[in-house]
Design a protein around this motif. Structure first.
Motif, short mmCIF file in Angstrom:
data_model
loop_
_atom_site.label_atom_id
_atom_site.label_comp_id
_atom_site.label_asym_id
_atom_site.label_seq_id
_atom_site.Cartn_x
_atom_site.Cartn_y
_atom_site.Cartn_z
N GLN A 23 0.60 -1.31 -0.05
CA GLN A 23 0.02 -0.21 -0.11
C GLN A 23 0.56 1.40 0.26
O GLN A 23 0.43 1.81 -0.24
N PHE A 45 -6.70 8.73 -3.26
CA PHE A 45 -8.15 7.79 -2.68
C PHE A 45 -7.80 6.94 -4.65
O PHE A 45 -8.44 5.41 -5.59
N ARG A 54 -6.63 -1.11 -4.77
CA ARG A 54 -7.79 -1.97 -4.28
C ARG A 54 -7.12 -1.39 -2.51
O ARG A 54 -6.87 -2.75 -2.33
N SER A 56 -8.77 0.68 0.77
CA SER A 56 -9.41 1.33 1.66
C SER A 56 -9.65 2.60 1.54
O SER A 56 -8.39 3.35 1.47
N THR A 59 -6.92 3.29 4.86
CA THR A 59 -5.81 3.22 4.73
C THR A 59 -4.72 3.97 3.83
O THR A 59 -3.89 4.52 4.29
#
Length: 136
Positions: A23, A45, A54, A56, A59
């Motif tokens: 991430q 995002f 992908r 969230s 995150t």
């Protein structure tokens, strides 16, 4: 093994004391691969989603705050809780376009702050942020 396209940001994260998670690598590549810029968690995002990542929104927020704490980003707050994350760490100020929400840099030399108050006992002034609000 880290993909070659992530090598530079992986080194940047490592130098800042952050582990190189998938991430963080994805978000760092987006943030730091395009020169100086201002993003919100929501805009980052959306940009990551457009690239097929992908993640969230939580995150993205967590990574942005971790990057800020590690000294890789600077947070600029406008209109109460609206926060922007700035990749330009050099001293500077901002124009804020109220209608569009755009933030633009103002070179530090173009703003003069004539006088500051004394910092309270036990505190020191870390920096001064000037946000010049613009509207049509």
């Amino acid at each position: 093994m880290i993909e070659p396209r992530f090598q530079a940001v992986a080194e940047q994260l490592h130098a800042a004391g952050l582990r190189t998670t998938r991430q963080r690598l994805i978000l760092a590549e987006i943030l730091f691969g395009q020169g100086d810029r201002h993003v919100t968690a929501e805009s980052l995002f959306n940009e990551a989603a457009e690239r097929g990542a992908r993640l969230s929104l939580a995150t993205v927020y967590n990574c942005l705050h971790q990057f800020t704490a590690a000294g890789l980003l600077r947070m600029v707050t406008v209109d109460g809780g609206k926060g922007y994350f700035d990749t330009n760490l050099a001293p500077h100020h901002h124009f804020y376009y109220e209608k569009t929400g755009e933030l633009r840099d103002i070179p530090e030399a173009e703003v003069a702050v004539a006088r500051l108050p004394e910092a309270p006992d036990g505190a020191r002034i870390a920096r001064v942020d000037v946000v010049v609000r613009l509207h049509d």
